[in-house]
Structures are given as C-alpha cells and as structure tokens.
Write an enzyme that holds these catalytic residues in place. Sequence first.
Site, PDB file in Angstrom:
ATOM      1  CB  ALA A  67      -0.896  -0.016   1.233  1.00 17.33           C
ATOM      2  N   GLY A 110       0.674  -5.094   0.863  1.00 20.06           N
ATOM      3  CA  GLY A 110      -0.497  -5.211  -0.007  1.00 20.06           C
ATOM      4  C   GLY A 110      -0.166  -5.891  -1.332  1.00 20.06           C
ATOM      5  CD  GLU A 113      -2.170  -7.678   2.967  1.00 23.36           C
ATOM      6  OE1 GLU A 113      -1.839  -6.535   2.584  1.00 23.36           O
ATOM      7  OE2 GLU A 113      -2.699  -7.881   4.068  1.00 23.36           O
TER       8      GLU A 113
HETATM    9  N1  CAA Z   1       4.596   3.297  -0.552  1.00 19.58           N
HETATM   10  C1  CAA Z   1       5.010   4.464  -1.081  1.00 19.58           C
HETATM   11  N2  CAA Z   1       6.187   4.623  -1.714  1.00 19.58           N
HETATM   12  C2  CAA Z   1       6.979   3.559  -1.811  1.00 19.58           C
HETATM   13  C3  CAA Z   1       6.620   2.298  -1.281  1.00 19.58           C
HETATM   14  C4  CAA Z   1       5.348   2.186  -0.642  1.00 19.58           C
HETATM   15  N3  CAA Z   1       4.901   1.031  -0.129  1.00 19.58           N
HETATM   16  N4  CAA Z   1       7.621   1.422  -1.517  1.00 19.58           N
HETATM   17  C5  CAA Z   1       8.571   2.121  -2.184  1.00 19.58           C
HETATM   18  N5  CAA Z   1       8.173   3.388  -2.363  1.00 19.58           N
HETATM   19  C6  CAA Z   1       8.916   4.462  -3.031  1.00 19.58           C
HETATM   20  C7  CAA Z   1      10.089   4.936  -2.173  1.00 19.58           C
HETATM   21  O1  CAA Z   1       9.666   5.869  -1.206  1.00 19.58           O
HETATM   22  C8  CAA Z   1      10.979   5.547  -3.234  1.00 19.58           C
HETATM   23  O2  CAA Z   1      10.468   6.804  -3.572  1.00 19.58           O
HETATM   24  P1  CAA Z   1      11.473   8.092  -3.707  1.00 19.58           P
HETATM   25  O3  CAA Z   1      12.364   7.727  -4.867  1.00 19.58           O
HETATM   26  O4  CAA Z   1      10.550   9.229  -3.985  1.00 19.58           O
HETATM   27  O5  CAA Z   1      12.223   8.179  -2.434  1.00 19.58           O
HETATM   28  C9  CAA Z   1      10.771   4.625  -4.435  1.00 19.58           C
HETATM   29  O6  CAA Z   1       9.536   3.972  -4.210  1.00 19.58           O
HETATM   30  C10 CAA Z   1      11.868   3.577  -4.558  1.00 19.58           C
HETATM   31  O7  CAA Z   1      11.946   2.858  -3.316  1.00 19.58           O
HETATM   32  P2  CAA Z   1      13.347   2.606  -2.531  1.00 19.58           P
HETATM   33  O8  CAA Z   1      14.294   3.724  -2.793  1.00 19.58           O
HETATM   34  O9  CAA Z   1      12.993   2.344  -1.090  1.00 19.58           O
HETATM   35  O10 CAA Z   1      13.855   1.295  -3.261  1.00 19.58           O
HETATM   36  P3  CAA Z   1      14.800   0.149  -2.660  1.00 19.58           P
HETATM   37  O11 CAA Z   1      15.162  -0.725  -3.810  1.00 19.58           O
HETATM   38  O12 CAA Z   1      15.898   0.755  -1.857  1.00 19.58           O
HETATM   39  O13 CAA Z   1      13.873  -0.696  -1.640  1.00 19.58           O
HETATM   40  C11 CAA Z   1      11.892  -1.839  -0.976  1.00 19.58           C
HETATM   41  C12 CAA Z   1      12.815  -1.442  -2.133  1.00 19.58           C
HETATM   42  C13 CAA Z   1      12.576  -2.864  -0.083  1.00 19.58           C
HETATM   43  C14 CAA Z   1      10.635  -2.476  -1.621  1.00 19.58           C
HETATM   44  C15 CAA Z   1      11.493  -0.606  -0.150  1.00 19.58           C
HETATM   45  O14 CAA Z   1      11.031   0.419  -1.040  1.00 19.58           O
HETATM   46  C16 CAA Z   1      10.432  -0.829   0.871  1.00 19.58           C
HETATM   47  O15 CAA Z   1      10.709  -1.376   1.917  1.00 19.58           O
HETATM   48  N6  CAA Z   1       9.165  -0.412   0.599  1.00 19.58           N
HETATM   49  C17 CAA Z   1       8.072  -0.483   1.530  1.00 19.58           C
HETATM   50  C18 CAA Z   1       7.567  -1.906   1.709  1.00 19.58           C
HETATM   51  C19 CAA Z   1       6.456  -1.939   2.740  1.00 19.58           C
HETATM   52  O16 CAA Z   1       6.631  -1.631   3.894  1.00 19.58           O
HETATM   53  N7  CAA Z   1       5.239  -2.343   2.290  1.00 19.58           N
HETATM   54  C20 CAA Z   1       4.075  -2.436   3.136  1.00 19.58           C
HETATM   55  C21 CAA Z   1       3.213  -1.207   2.953  1.00 19.58           C
HETATM   56  S1  CAA Z   1       1.831  -1.151   4.096  1.00 19.58           S
HETATM   57  C22 CAA Z   1       0.661  -2.215   3.447  1.00 19.58           C
HETATM   58  O17 CAA Z   1       0.855  -2.787   2.387  1.00 19.58           O
HETATM   59  C23 CAA Z   1      -0.603  -2.409   4.259  1.00 19.58           C
HETATM   60  C24 CAA Z   1      -1.578  -3.412   3.741  1.00 19.58           C
HETATM   61  O18 CAA Z   1      -1.789  -4.435   4.347  1.00 19.58           O
HETATM   62  C25 CAA Z   1      -2.335  -3.162   2.508  1.00 19.58           C
END
Ligand code: CAA
Length: 259
Positions: A67, A110, A113
């Site tokens: 998400a 998500g 999911e």
């Molecule tokens: N939401 C919003 N933006 C996101 C995102 C997310 N879930 N995941 C990545 N992005 C964005 C980053 O903020 C970044 O944006 P900027 O360039 O503007 O800074 C861009 O995408 C690239 O991401 P990274 O620089 O972090 O890329 P990376 O290769 O270093 O890492 C990753 C990749 C491990 C996937 C890391 O991005 C990450 O951990 N993302 C979040 C994962 C997460 O926590 N997901 C759960 C979300 S909550 C949810 O899903 C609730 C539910 O049950 C529905």
Amino acid sequence: MSNQYILVNPQIAPFVAHIQLNRPKELNALNLELMLEIKQALVELDADDSVRAIIISGNERVFAAGADIKQMAGRNAIDMLKIDQFTTWDSIRKTKKPLIAAVSGFALGGGCELVMICDMVIASDTAQFGQPEISIGVMPGAGGTQRLTRTVGKVKAMEMVLTGKFIGAQEALNYGLVNKVVPVEFYLTEAVQLAQTIAEKSPIAVQMAKESVLKAFEMPLQEALFFERKNFYMLFATEDQKEGMAAFVEKRKADFKGK
Ligand code: CAA
C-alpha cells in the site's frame, strides 16, 4: 475508462487479458486510485465474453511494494474507517474469472496480499514475498494474516508477519505460495501459457470450479461439499458439458463456447 496507474490489454493472447501495474517510480505502491482502477478493469473484463482468464503483473523489478505508505502516513483511525479502502479489495476478490499473478521482484505488504487474492501464481526466480507492515508500526490489513496463514501455516506466517522478513521465490514455492518458479525472462510468458491452458476449457465450468475451490476457505466441509455437488449438477445444463463429453467419446478436441 482511461487509466493512470495500470495498463490493460484485453487480449494479450486469445481469451487472455493482462493488467499491468504501472507506477514504476513508486515501485507500484498501491494507492487508492490504482486499486480502484484494478477493481474497475476487473469488473469490465469479468463481463467480457472474449476474456476467460486474467493475468496481473508488475514489471521485472517489482510486482508491488505494498500500500502507498506516503498516502496513508498522515491518516488517523477515523480517516481509515471512512475511506475503508479494503472494500475495493473485496470487489477484486469477487472476480469470477481466474486470476493469475505473474510476479517478479518485490511482492510486499499489499502486494503480497494482492498476489494471494489471485488464484494461481507464477514467480520469477527474482521474486521476493513479504509482509513488512510490522516494520512501519502496523500490520497486514488486506488479508495477509488470514490468507498467508492458510497458505504457509502458522509458524511461517507468524515469522513473516512478526519479523517482516522476506522470502525468496524458491521458499515461496516450497510453502505453496506460488505454483511455479521460472527464470525472470519467462515469468510473463509462463503465466500466459497457464492462462491459455485454462482458457481452452469451458469458461462456465472454470468459473464454477473456481467458486467451489474458494469455498474450501469459507465454509465447513459438509456445506462446501454440498455446494460443490450443486455446481457439478448445474454444469449439466450447459452446452459445454454436452460438447466436452461428446468430444471425449468421438476422440476429438472439444470446442467450448461458454454456453
Ligand atoms: N509506498 C510508497 N512509496 C513507496 C513504497 C510504498 N509502499 N515502496 C517504495 N516506495 C517508493 C520509495 O519511497 C521511493 O520513492 P522516492 O524515490 O521518492 O524516495 C521509491 O519507491 C523507490 O523505493 P526505494 O528507494 O525504497 O527502493 P529500494 O530498492 O531501496 O527498496 C523496498 C525497495 C525494499 C521495496 C522498499 O522500497 C520498501 O521497503 N518499501 C516499503 C515496503 C512496505 O513496507 N510495504 C508495506 C506497505 S503497508 C501495506 O501494504 C498495508 C496493507 O496491508 C495493505
């Protein structure tokens, strides 16, 4: 409808549609608008007789990183209740046609999911699955604690949900989270092949079979067996049943019309 966050190809192959998540800079983060686009696309594809199976993919780097954290970060509980974003997911779950996830790279939160809402999963060898919500102070909210547990079992689900640790494609295969792992260059073509195999069958039988399998997660066994039996009998009202059985007897390939 024109889409901003997804690409829809209603015929990536005969009778097979493809929805591609297309927010690459944000790693296909699932904002509310993107989820509404998927929901609407699925409603339309479900109603389209030229579509018999639907593939959902991201790109090679990422299926979806979950998400949209930036969209959610400032919200309070009442905002979340009012928006009630997961009703969109309920609609996606009700898609009658088979959904195949083609996963490469990250399928997190998500994203994981959404994969688990799909009926089958083809993964590239680079795929990584995880429920990392715990690391941002929340927990899975779109079915992760339930579907993951039913798929991989209690201890593995606990490990993934409580530590946020990702698992790779091979481990996902071992735990029954995916059907098949292929080299990254083939993950989409493999999903198309699987979809085509299903698309050659009677679409009514496929939909009723999908509906019946899903009841295994929702109903006690006796009721689910009864439900299955009714669907089985109902299929004898179709031309496809006559065609399928006649083709078997006549030793030829069946030509199913979805009637
Ligand atoms: N939401 C919003 N933006 C996101 C995102 C997310 N879930 N995941 C990545 N992005 C964005 C980053 O903020 C970044 O944006 P900027 O360039 O503007 O800074 C861009 O995408 C690239 O991401 P990274 O620089 O972090 O890329 P990376 O290769 O270093 O890492 C990753 C990749 C491990 C996937 C890391 O991005 C990450 O951990 N993302 C979040 C994962 C997460 O926590 N997901 C759960 C979300 S909550 C949810 O899903 C609730 C539910 O049950 C529905």
